[in-house]
Scaffold this motif. Structure first.
Motif, PDB file in Angstrom:
ATOM      1  N   TYR A   4       0.724  -1.376   0.223  1.00 54.42           N
ATOM      2  CA  TYR A   4       0.149   0.037  -0.077  1.00 54.42           C
ATOM      3  C   TYR A   4       0.800   1.187  -0.086  1.00 54.42           C
ATOM      4  CZ  TYR A   4      -4.264  -2.906   0.508  1.00 54.42           C
ATOM      5  OH  TYR A   4      -5.122  -3.756   0.154  1.00 54.42           O
ATOM      6  N   MET A   5       2.198   1.237   0.455  1.00 56.12           N
ATOM      7  CA  MET A   5       2.995   2.283   0.536  1.00 56.12           C
ATOM      8  C   MET A   5       3.353   2.776  -0.998  1.00 56.12           C
ATOM      9  SD  MET A   5       5.498   2.009   3.771  1.00 56.12           S
ATOM     10  CE  MET A   5       6.632   1.448   2.823  1.00 56.12           C
ATOM     11  N   LYS A   6       3.217   1.918  -2.013  1.00 54.51           N
ATOM     12  CA  LYS A   6       3.513   2.346  -3.382  1.00 54.51           C
ATOM     13  C   LYS A   6       2.550   3.460  -3.950  1.00 54.51           C
ATOM     14  CE  LYS A   6       4.629  -2.448  -4.430  1.00 54.51           C
ATOM     15  NZ  LYS A   6       4.253  -3.814  -5.092  1.00 54.51           N
ATOM     16  N   GLY A   7       1.497   3.833  -3.164  1.00 51.89           N
ATOM     17  CA  GLY A   7       0.607   4.858  -3.660  1.00 51.89           C
ATOM     18  C   GLY A   7       0.813   6.064  -2.691  1.00 51.89           C
ATOM     19  N   ILE A   8       1.778   6.135  -1.858  1.00 54.80           N
ATOM     20  CA  ILE A   8       1.923   7.143  -0.927  1.00 54.80           C
ATOM     21  C   ILE A   8       3.149   7.736  -1.308  1.00 54.80           C
ATOM     22  CG2 ILE A   8       1.978   7.873   1.325  1.00 54.80           C
ATOM     23  CD1 ILE A   8       0.854   4.977   2.201  1.00 54.80           C
ATOM     24  N   GLU A   9       2.904   9.132  -1.592  1.00 55.06           N
ATOM     25  CA  GLU A   9       4.205   9.905  -2.051  1.00 55.06           C
ATOM     26  C   GLU A   9       5.229   9.871  -0.827  1.00 55.06           C
ATOM     27  OE1 GLU A   9       5.441  14.719  -3.346  1.00 55.06           O
ATOM     28  OE2 GLU A   9       3.106  13.613  -3.972  1.00 55.06           O
ATOM     29  N   LYS A  10       4.737  10.214   0.516  1.00 53.55           N
ATOM     30  CA  LYS A  10       5.950  10.503   1.524  1.00 53.55           C
ATOM     31  C   LYS A  10       5.367   9.536   2.491  1.00 53.55           C
ATOM     32  CE  LYS A  10       7.782  14.788   0.207  1.00 53.55           C
ATOM     33  NZ  LYS A  10       8.064  16.057   0.570  1.00 53.55           N
ATOM     34  N   PRO A  11       5.373   8.315   2.471  1.00 56.51           N
ATOM     35  CA  PRO A  11       4.707   7.361   3.561  1.00 56.51           C
ATOM     36  C   PRO A  11       5.413   7.743   4.901  1.00 56.51           C
ATOM     37  CG  PRO A  11       5.996   6.148   2.456  1.00 56.51           C
ATOM     38  CD  PRO A  11       6.026   7.190   1.691  1.00 56.51           C
ATOM     39  N   ASN A  12       4.554   7.647   6.053  1.00 59.80           N
ATOM     40  CA  ASN A  12       5.099   7.854   7.369  1.00 59.80           C
ATOM     41  C   ASN A  12       4.313   6.788   8.441  1.00 59.80           C
ATOM     42  OD1 ASN A  12       2.546   8.810   8.296  1.00 59.80           O
ATOM     43  ND2 ASN A  12       3.359  11.047   7.523  1.00 59.80           N
ATOM     44  N   ALA A  13       4.791   6.672   9.537  1.00 53.87           N
ATOM     45  CA  ALA A  13       4.258   5.857  10.575  1.00 53.87           C
ATOM     46  C   ALA A  13       2.611   6.026  10.581  1.00 53.87           C
ATOM     47  CB  ALA A  13       4.855   5.914  11.960  1.00 53.87           C
ATOM     48  N   ALA A  45       0.003   3.138  10.340  1.00 59.71           N
ATOM     49  CA  ALA A  45      -1.020   2.501  11.561  1.00 59.71           C
ATOM     50  C   ALA A  45      -2.528   2.698  10.951  1.00 59.71           C
ATOM     51  CB  ALA A  45      -0.861   3.516  12.620  1.00 59.71           C
ATOM     52  N   PHE A  46      -2.958   3.757  10.221  1.00 61.90           N
ATOM     53  CA  PHE A  46      -4.057   3.809   9.574  1.00 61.90           C
ATOM     54  C   PHE A  46      -4.287   2.547   8.526  1.00 61.90           C
ATOM     55  CE2 PHE A  46      -6.071   8.247   9.584  1.00 61.90           C
ATOM     56  CZ  PHE A  46      -5.492   8.456  10.961  1.00 61.90           C
ATOM     57  N   ILE A  47      -3.434   2.143   7.816  1.00 60.10           N
ATOM     58  CA  ILE A  47      -3.543   0.949   7.060  1.00 60.10           C
ATOM     59  C   ILE A  47      -3.891  -0.263   7.820  1.00 60.10           C
ATOM     60  CG2 ILE A  47      -2.197  -0.863   5.529  1.00 60.10           C
ATOM     61  CD1 ILE A  47      -0.854   1.657   4.340  1.00 60.10           C
ATOM     62  N   ALA A  74      -7.119   3.110   3.877  1.00 59.39           N
ATOM     63  CA  ALA A  74      -7.429   4.226   4.840  1.00 59.39           C
ATOM     64  C   ALA A  74      -6.179   5.144   5.104  1.00 59.39           C
ATOM     65  CB  ALA A  74      -7.351   3.415   6.458  1.00 59.39           C
ATOM     66  N   TRP A  75      -5.207   4.728   4.384  1.00 63.11           N
ATOM     67  CA  TRP A  75      -4.027   5.669   4.256  1.00 63.11           C
ATOM     68  C   TRP A  75      -4.350   7.309   3.775  1.00 63.11           C
ATOM     69  CZ3 TRP A  75      -2.448   7.631  -0.295  1.00 63.11           C
ATOM     70  CH2 TRP A  75      -2.756   6.998  -1.304  1.00 63.11           C
TER      71      TRP A  75
END
Length: 158
Positions: free
Chosen positions: A109-118, A122-124, A131-132
């Motif tokens: 799921y982080m593949k779709g997030i530009e700047k993933p963080n903690a 947690a939301f995922i 949910a992210w």
């Protein structure tokens, strides 16, 4: 004499308040820096503390959640879909497998997030793969309140 005592107490109180505010500011800055440098494993560990207090045999019968990360059948199905494997739900009792499942889901799921963080992770974990999106676009509903509450619990262990 009393005037001198009150003056001294006033100065001590002022210094105490200033010191306390400075301390709070430094702690907040340190926690922001720490949050920026957390790894996926750090987040998984924090989630494990929240979900089961690190009990690999924890069971939530109401949600059919198993193991240290309280993995539900939908998470196993998501993992199996992503990896094209066919794991059973009982692998959730194995801490190593639970971490692999969580890492795989997060990386997917982080593949779709530009700047993933903690907070995204947690939301995922608590709200499902999509949910992210609520991290940067919060909604005014009960799910958002639940996600925010969950994040506050996870953040305490980072």
């Amino acid at each position: 004499m009393y005037k001198d005592v009150f003056s001294m107490l006033g100065k001590l109180l002022a210094w105490f308040i200033i010191s306390f505010l400075l301390f709070v500011f430094v702690i907040l800055q340190c926690s922001k820096k720490a949050e920026a440098n957390v790894t996926i494993t750090d987040v998984i560990y924090a989630i494990e503390k929240v979900e089961s207090n690190r009990d690999p045999y924890a069971i939530n019968k109401k949600e059919n959640a198993l193991g240290c990360l309280q993995i539900r059948p939908i998470m196993i199905a998501d993992y199996n879909r992503i990896t094209k494997e066919d794991l059973s739900h009982n692998v959730a009792y194995n801490r190593s497998m639970a971490y692999i499942i969580a890492s795989t889901i997060f990386n997917h799921y982080m593949k779709g997030i530009e700047k993933p963080n903690a907070k995204h992770l947690a939301f995922i974990w608590n709200g499902g793969g999509g949910a992210w999106r609520r991290v940067d676009n919060p909604q005014n509903d009960q799910k958002q309140k639940n996600l925010d509450t969950y994040w506050e619990k996870v953040k305490m262990h980072l």
